[in-house]
Scaffold this motif. Structure first.
Motif, PDB file in Angstrom:
ATOM      1  N   ALA A  42      13.189  86.471  40.163  1.00  0.00           N
ATOM      2  CA  ALA A  42      12.239  86.340  41.269  1.00  0.00           C
ATOM      3  C   ALA A  42      12.951  85.900  42.540  1.00  0.00           C
ATOM      4  N   ALA A  43      13.816  84.879  42.425  1.00  0.00           N
ATOM      5  CA  ALA A  43      14.508  84.355  43.596  1.00  0.00           C
ATOM      6  C   ALA A  43      15.432  85.397  44.224  1.00  0.00           C
ATOM      7  N   ARG A  44      16.212  86.103  43.408  1.00  0.00           N
ATOM      8  CA  ARG A  44      17.143  87.093  43.959  1.00  0.00           C
ATOM      9  C   ARG A  44      16.393  88.293  44.529  1.00  0.00           C
ATOM     10  N   SER A  45      15.243  88.635  43.938  1.00  0.00           N
ATOM     11  CA  SER A  45      14.481  89.787  44.422  1.00  0.00           C
ATOM     12  C   SER A  45      13.825  89.502  45.767  1.00  0.00           C
ATOM     13  N   TRP A  46      13.301  88.272  45.945  1.00  0.00           N
ATOM     14  CA  TRP A  46      12.723  87.930  47.248  1.00  0.00           C
ATOM     15  C   TRP A  46      13.798  87.881  48.327  1.00  0.00           C
ATOM     16  N   LEU A  47      14.990  87.406  47.976  1.00  0.00           N
ATOM     17  CA  LEU A  47      16.099  87.428  48.934  1.00  0.00           C
ATOM     18  C   LEU A  47      16.472  88.864  49.294  1.00  0.00           C
ATOM     19  N   ALA A  48      16.505  89.730  48.289  1.00  0.00           N
ATOM     20  CA  ALA A  48      16.810  91.134  48.543  1.00  0.00           C
ATOM     21  C   ALA A  48      15.758  91.756  49.460  1.00  0.00           C
ATOM     22  N   CYS A  49      14.489  91.423  49.236  1.00  0.00           N
ATOM     23  CA  CYS A  49      13.412  91.922  50.098  1.00  0.00           C
ATOM     24  C   CYS A  49      13.616  91.486  51.543  1.00  0.00           C
ATOM     25  N   ALA A  50      13.976  90.217  51.729  1.00  0.00           N
ATOM     26  CA  ALA A  50      14.200  89.701  53.082  1.00  0.00           C
ATOM     27  C   ALA A  50      15.338  90.455  53.766  1.00  0.00           C
ATOM     28  N   PHE A  51      16.421  90.698  53.024  1.00  0.00           N
ATOM     29  CA  PHE A  51      17.564  91.416  53.580  1.00  0.00           C
ATOM     30  C   PHE A  51      17.177  92.853  53.923  1.00  0.00           C
ATOM     31  N   LEU A  52      16.472  93.523  53.004  1.00  0.00           N
ATOM     32  CA  LEU A  52      16.157  94.938  53.177  1.00  0.00           C
ATOM     33  C   LEU A  52      15.102  95.174  54.256  1.00  0.00           C
ATOM     34  N   ILE A  53      14.155  94.233  54.420  1.00  0.00           N
ATOM     35  CA  ILE A  53      13.142  94.440  55.462  1.00  0.00           C
ATOM     36  C   ILE A  53      13.777  94.356  56.843  1.00  0.00           C
ATOM     37  N   VAL A  54      14.821  93.543  56.981  1.00  0.00           N
ATOM     38  CA  VAL A  54      15.559  93.499  58.248  1.00  0.00           C
ATOM     39  C   VAL A  54      16.217  94.859  58.507  1.00  0.00           C
ATOM     40  N   SER A 224      24.496  81.224  43.029  1.00  0.00           N
ATOM     41  CA  SER A 224      24.397  82.437  42.210  1.00  0.00           C
ATOM     42  C   SER A 224      23.253  83.327  42.683  1.00  0.00           C
ATOM     43  N   ILE A 225      22.120  82.721  42.990  1.00  0.00           N
ATOM     44  CA  ILE A 225      20.954  83.475  43.459  1.00  0.00           C
ATOM     45  C   ILE A 225      21.263  84.152  44.789  1.00  0.00           C
ATOM     46  N   ALA A 226      21.908  83.404  45.699  1.00  0.00           N
ATOM     47  CA  ALA A 226      22.246  83.967  47.011  1.00  0.00           C
ATOM     48  C   ALA A 226      23.214  85.131  46.876  1.00  0.00           C
ATOM     49  N   TYR A 227      24.207  84.984  46.002  1.00  0.00           N
ATOM     50  CA  TYR A 227      25.184  86.061  45.819  1.00  0.00           C
ATOM     51  C   TYR A 227      24.502  87.321  45.292  1.00  0.00           C
ATOM     52  N   CYS A 228      23.661  87.143  44.269  1.00  0.00           N
ATOM     53  CA  CYS A 228      23.001  88.310  43.668  1.00  0.00           C
ATOM     54  C   CYS A 228      21.930  88.898  44.584  1.00  0.00           C
ATOM     55  N   GLY A 229      21.200  88.033  45.283  1.00  0.00           N
ATOM     56  CA  GLY A 229      20.121  88.523  46.135  1.00  0.00           C
ATOM     57  C   GLY A 229      20.607  89.222  47.383  1.00  0.00           C
ATOM     58  N   ILE A 230      21.571  88.603  48.077  1.00  0.00           N
ATOM     59  CA  ILE A 230      22.032  89.154  49.354  1.00  0.00           C
ATOM     60  C   ILE A 230      23.143  90.182  49.146  1.00  0.00           C
ATOM     61  N   LEU A 231      24.185  89.786  48.427  1.00  0.00           N
ATOM     62  CA  LEU A 231      25.342  90.676  48.286  1.00  0.00           C
ATOM     63  C   LEU A 231      25.103  91.793  47.275  1.00  0.00           C
ATOM     64  N   SER A 232      24.679  91.430  46.038  1.00  0.00           N
ATOM     65  CA  SER A 232      24.534  92.441  44.996  1.00  0.00           C
ATOM     66  C   SER A 232      23.375  93.390  45.292  1.00  0.00           C
ATOM     67  N   SER A 233      22.197  92.835  45.609  1.00  0.00           N
ATOM     68  CA  SER A 233      21.019  93.681  45.819  1.00  0.00           C
ATOM     69  C   SER A 233      20.957  94.266  47.225  1.00  0.00           C
ATOM     70  N   GLY A 234      21.405  93.495  48.210  1.00  0.00           N
ATOM     71  CA  GLY A 234      21.291  93.945  49.597  1.00  0.00           C
ATOM     72  C   GLY A 234      22.502  94.704  50.094  1.00  0.00           C
TER      73      GLY A 234
END
Length: 301
Positions: A42-54, A224-234
């Motif tokens: 959930a945490a990494r996916s919401w971070l990915a959403c924030a990155f991708l909406i930008v 770990s969440i930031a790495y996966c959410g922003i770097l891996s997913s975004g």
């Protein structure tokens, strides 16, 4: 094939994306020690959403400057449908991966997950009526899986985590086929945002139903969440979009499946995880199957 500077640049971009995805297995392994799988997802996916909406806002803003009449969301109804279906598949695959990754080494997790490459190829060949070369790849795959996960055990059994990673591989193959179905008629970044949004919503629901995360736990897994959410997913996904453009599909697939090699190296260098000689042989056979799955039948014949 003329391998020009643009192809070289795009190949390097995909290799960088594969490096990020491979090292993300370490981040996922570390994060699993602090929070449950649904909380992490959930945490990494919401971070990915924030990155991708930008990214969506920047790209659509630029497009609307050139043509004010262009709609913000391209093919909105199909985007909603594709986002829901792809998001459900991505949620199921990612949850299975996160559950399994906390119980085995990053090398095994990386190679078992990468079997989706072979599965997609096999399904594609089945639909297209391909011949015996795919059967040979499956033999390499099964032999490698035996050496990596089963050799040395008294009984032919996989651990619970390894079964989850095999399920994850199957689900990722299904998710890739769904994306392949929807992406030609949609904007890639918008589809990715819709997909991650659906994943974020589902994983948040499952988090509150099955887990009781605390702020301290999330704080412990924050890096770990930031790495996966922003770097891996975004970032890695964006590198994939840019890198695949005008690049030979065979070269692109080979570059991206290096993720499995990078996961093994990252586990060894960062976490001190090691593999036996038999397990390394299993990795080599499975990687050969993954590479072989990308080579056109004419070249292998």
């Amino acid at each position: 094939m003329n391998f020009d500077k643009k192809q070289l640049r795009n190949t390097l971009l995909l290799l960088l994306g594969a490096l990020i995805w491979g090292t993300a297995f370490v981040a996922q392994s570390v994060g699993s020690g602090y929070v449950g799988p649904y909380t992490f997802l959930a945490a990494r996916s919401w971070l990915a959403c924030a990155f991708l909406i930008v990214l969506v806002l920047l790209r659509r803003g630029k497009a609307r400057k050139a043509d004010p009449g262009v709609p913000f969301w391209i093919n909105g109804r199909m985007l909603l449908r594709g986002g829901v279906f792809c998001g459900i598949a991505l949620f199921a695959a990612s949850a299975a991966q996160q559950i399994g990754i906390g119980t085995t080494s990053t090398a095994k997790a990386g190679f078992l997950t990468a079997l989706y490459v072979v599965l997609v190829r096999c399904w594609g060949c089945s639909l297209g009526g391909a011949g015996g070369q795919t059967g040979n790849l499956r033999l390499h795959q099964l032999a490698g899986l035996y050496l990596l996960c089963l050799a040395g055990h008294d009984t032919l059994t996989l651990t619970g985590g390894e079964w989850m990673l095999l399920l994850c591989s199957l689900l990722f193959a299904f998710q890739i086929m769904l994306v392949d179905h929807y992406s030609p008629r949609l904007d890639g970044v918008q589809l990715s945002f819709a997909e991650f949004f659906a994943t974020a919503v589902l994983s948040t629901i499952f988090m509150f139903v099955f887990e009781t995360p605390t702020f301290a736990q999330i704080q412990g897994a924050a890096v770990s969440i930031a790495y996966c959410g922003i770097l891996s997913s975004g970032v890695a996904y964006t590198l994939q979009i840019v890198g695949q453009k005008e690049l030979d599909p065979t070269i692109a697939s080979m570059a991206m499946c290096m993720e499995s090699v990078f996961s093994a190296l990252a586990g060894w260098l960062i976490l001190g995880q090691t593999l036996s000689g038999v397990e390394l042989a299993g990795c080599a056979l499975m990687f050969a199957a993954i590479i072989g799955a990308q080579i056109p039948e004419k070249v292998r014949s």
